[in-house]
Design a protein around this motif. Structure first.
Motif, PDB file in Angstrom:
ATOM      1  N   ILE A  25       1.527  -1.128   0.141  1.00 33.36           N
ATOM      2  CA  ILE A  25       0.306  -0.095  -0.019  1.00 33.36           C
ATOM      3  C   ILE A  25       1.096   1.125   0.322  1.00 33.36           C
ATOM      4  N   HIS A  26       1.819   0.985   0.822  1.00 34.07           N
ATOM      5  CA  HIS A  26       2.974   2.612   0.559  1.00 34.07           C
ATOM      6  C   HIS A  26       3.646   2.457  -0.555  1.00 34.07           C
ATOM      7  N   ALA A  27       3.751   0.874  -0.793  1.00 30.82           N
ATOM      8  CA  ALA A  27       4.317   1.697  -2.652  1.00 30.82           C
ATOM      9  C   ALA A  27       3.713   2.492  -3.767  1.00 30.82           C
ATOM     10  N   ALA A  28       1.964   1.817  -2.834  1.00 27.82           N
ATOM     11  CA  ALA A  28       1.212   2.322  -4.424  1.00 27.82           C
ATOM     12  C   ALA A  28       1.137   3.269  -4.433  1.00 27.82           C
ATOM     13  N   GLN A  29       0.908   3.827  -2.692  1.00 27.24           N
ATOM     14  CA  GLN A  29       0.612   5.466  -2.406  1.00 27.24           C
ATOM     15  C   GLN A  29       1.600   6.688  -3.366  1.00 27.24           C
ATOM     16  N   GLU A  30       3.026   5.633  -3.282  1.00 27.30           N
ATOM     17  CA  GLU A  30       3.715   6.969  -3.451  1.00 27.30           C
ATOM     18  C   GLU A  30       3.574   6.825  -5.360  1.00 27.30           C
ATOM     19  N   LYS A  31       3.053   5.199  -6.105  1.00 27.42           N
ATOM     20  CA  LYS A  31       3.058   5.248  -7.504  1.00 27.42           C
ATOM     21  C   LYS A  31       1.949   6.044  -7.303  1.00 27.42           C
ATOM     22  N   TYR A  32       0.965   6.270  -7.290  1.00 33.08           N
ATOM     23  CA  TYR A  32      -0.426   6.816  -7.628  1.00 33.08           C
ATOM     24  C   TYR A  32      -0.243   7.957  -6.785  1.00 33.08           C
ATOM     25  N   LYS A  33       0.676   8.966  -6.101  1.00 38.46           N
ATOM     26  CA  LYS A  33       0.301  10.227  -5.798  1.00 38.46           C
ATOM     27  C   LYS A  33      -0.517  11.283  -6.557  1.00 38.46           C
ATOM     28  N   LYS A  87      -2.131  10.910  -8.660  1.00 42.16           N
ATOM     29  CA  LYS A  87      -4.011  10.943  -9.565  1.00 42.16           C
ATOM     30  C   LYS A  87      -4.466  10.482  -8.203  1.00 42.16           C
ATOM     31  N   ILE A  88      -4.580   9.810  -6.858  1.00 44.78           N
ATOM     32  CA  ILE A  88      -5.290   9.765  -5.824  1.00 44.78           C
ATOM     33  C   ILE A  88      -4.664   9.687  -4.350  1.00 44.78           C
ATOM     34  N   GLU A  89      -5.540  10.246  -3.260  1.00 45.83           N
ATOM     35  CA  GLU A  89      -4.564  10.058  -1.571  1.00 45.83           C
ATOM     36  C   GLU A  89      -5.117   8.446  -1.608  1.00 45.83           C
ATOM     37  N   ILE A  90      -4.273   7.784  -1.494  1.00 42.91           N
ATOM     38  CA  ILE A  90      -4.505   6.416  -0.969  1.00 42.91           C
ATOM     39  C   ILE A  90      -4.325   5.965   0.832  1.00 42.91           C
ATOM     40  N   TYR A  91      -5.569   4.943   0.787  1.00 41.70           N
ATOM     41  CA  TYR A  91      -5.176   5.050   3.377  1.00 41.70           C
ATOM     42  C   TYR A  91      -5.083   3.614   3.043  1.00 41.70           C
ATOM     43  N   TYR A  92      -4.405   3.834   4.167  1.00 42.02           N
ATOM     44  CA  TYR A  92      -3.618   2.336   5.001  1.00 42.02           C
ATOM     45  C   TYR A  92      -5.433   2.228   6.060  1.00 42.02           C
ATOM     46  N   GLY A  93      -5.851   1.216   5.357  1.00 43.42           N
ATOM     47  CA  GLY A  93      -6.868   1.048   6.317  1.00 43.42           C
ATOM     48  C   GLY A  93      -6.701  -0.444   6.613  1.00 43.42           C
ATOM     49  N   LEU A  94      -8.237  -0.792   7.434  1.00 45.09           N
ATOM     50  CA  LEU A  94      -8.735  -1.941   8.086  1.00 45.09           C
ATOM     51  C   LEU A  94      -9.895  -2.525   8.016  1.00 45.09           C
ATOM     52  N   GLU A  95     -10.533  -3.169   7.651  1.00 46.36           N
ATOM     53  CA  GLU A  95     -12.252  -3.574   7.958  1.00 46.36           C
ATOM     54  C   GLU A  95     -11.600  -4.497   9.474  1.00 46.36           C
ATOM     55  N   CYS A  96     -11.786  -4.781  10.800  1.00 46.87           N
ATOM     56  CA  CYS A  96     -11.595  -5.155  11.835  1.00 46.87           C
ATOM     57  C   CYS A  96     -12.962  -5.837  11.911  1.00 46.87           C
ATOM     58  N   GLY A  97     -12.974  -7.404  12.012  1.00 44.56           N
ATOM     59  CA  GLY A  97     -14.136  -7.899  12.976  1.00 44.56           C
ATOM     60  C   GLY A  97     -13.870  -8.243  14.255  1.00 44.56           C
ATOM     61  N   VAL A  98     -14.661  -7.935  14.835  1.00 46.17           N
ATOM     62  CA  VAL A  98     -15.172  -7.943  16.563  1.00 46.17           C
ATOM     63  C   VAL A  98     -15.485  -8.684  16.820  1.00 46.17           C
ATOM     64  N   GLN A  99     -15.226  -9.315  17.664  1.00 45.82           N
ATOM     65  CA  GLN A  99     -15.592 -10.559  18.856  1.00 45.82           C
ATOM     66  C   GLN A  99     -15.524 -10.215  20.145  1.00 45.82           C
TER      67      GLN A  99
END
Ligand SMILES: [Zn+2]
Ligand SMILES: [Zn+2]
Length: 274
Positions: free
Chosen positions: A61-69, A71-83
């Motif tokens: 994701i960091h490499a993509a942030q740099e490569k596409y900077k 054109k687009i702002e890319i954020y490092y997110g997570l969908e966290c399943g909770v229990q």
């Protein structure tokens, strides 16, 4: 244009490469794009392993942030399943990883999977709905490091009998959940994948959003939950119209776990809806 809920092949249930998702997002005019692969520790259907190689994913994701900077702002997110029993472990990971955005979603209740319908066995539709909301509330109250609640009422996606449950019958349980979210300064995601089911709305149902506002909530994010490039930003016209009719004016985007806001009017302009 924004899309704050997207999967790539780092997720167990997605085959699309990071590049194919990003390039599709760029082609759709997205400027703020958050990648939220699944982390579901101790997922109960053991045929699947919703684990993540955080180091490999972060580097990609960091490499993509740099490569596409440009054109687009890319954020490092997570969908966290909770229990309830995994909150402590998952919070350590979240603190360690330095995500921009964390969606707390419930995919299993009573240590049983929703998707394969194990959870619903032996419960009436109303009992199932209430049990899901109650356990989700406990998780959202215990947990500290998340940004928004994922697809709040997804419990009805996987068992059509739950479509008969009237929201008034679960109003108190849902309001308790919303009070926890507001008290903790967290938000609610608007997940447009609801439109691809039999529902004519995003998750959560507009009635739930209206209760959220009544109780003082205002923080919302917008995402498609895309697992395929063509699904990015799907069903936005309907979702935006619904949000505006409820009186929402702004949508949050998170960077380093801190929200900034975009006018719904600007998103509509980008979609040529005005
Ligand atoms: Zn999910
Ligand atoms: Zn998702």
């Amino acid at each position: 244009m924004i899309d704050a809920h997207n999967h790539t092949l780092f997720s167990e249930d997605c085959e699309a490469t990071l590049e194919s998702m990003i390039e599709s997002a760029i082609s759709k005019g997205i400027k703020h794009y958050t990648i939220t692969d699944h982390l579901d520790l101790d997922y109960q259907d053991k045929r699947y392993k919703f684990d993540l190689n955080h180091r490999e994913r972060k580097e990609a994701i960091h490499a993509a942030q740099e490569k596409y900077k440009d054109k687009i702002e890319i954020y490092y997110g997570l969908e966290c399943g909770v229990q309830p029993h995994i909150i402590e472990e998952v919070e350590k990971i979240i603190l360690n990883e330095g995500f921009d955005f964390v969606i707390a979603s419930m995919h299993t209740t009573h240590k049983k999977d929703l998707y394969n319908q194990d959870f619903y066995q032996g419960l009436s539709p109303l009992e199932a709905y209430r049990a899901y909301i109650k356990e989700f509330t406990i998780c959202l109250d215990t947990m500290s490091h998340y940004s928004v609640v994922g697809h709040l009422d997804i419990v009805k996606r996987y068992h059509t009998d739950l479509h008969q449950v009237s929201l008034e019958d679960v109003e108190e349980e849902i309001k308790d959940l919303l009070r926890v979210v507001i008290k903790k300064g967290k938000g609610i995601e608007i997940n447009t994948s609801g439109y691809k089911d039999a529902f004519n709305h995003a998750f959560p149902h507009p009635q739930i959003l209206s209760w959220y506002q009544e109780l003082g909530g205002h923080l919302i994010t917008l995402g498609s939950d895309a697992h395929f490039p063509e699904r990015i930003a799907q069903f936005y016209p309907q979702a935006l119209e619904s949000l505006e009719s409820l009186g929402f004016k702004k949508i949050a985007v998170f960077k380093s776990m801190i929200p900034f806001f975009i006018d719904i009017e600007d998103v509509k302009n980008a979609l040529n809806l005005t």
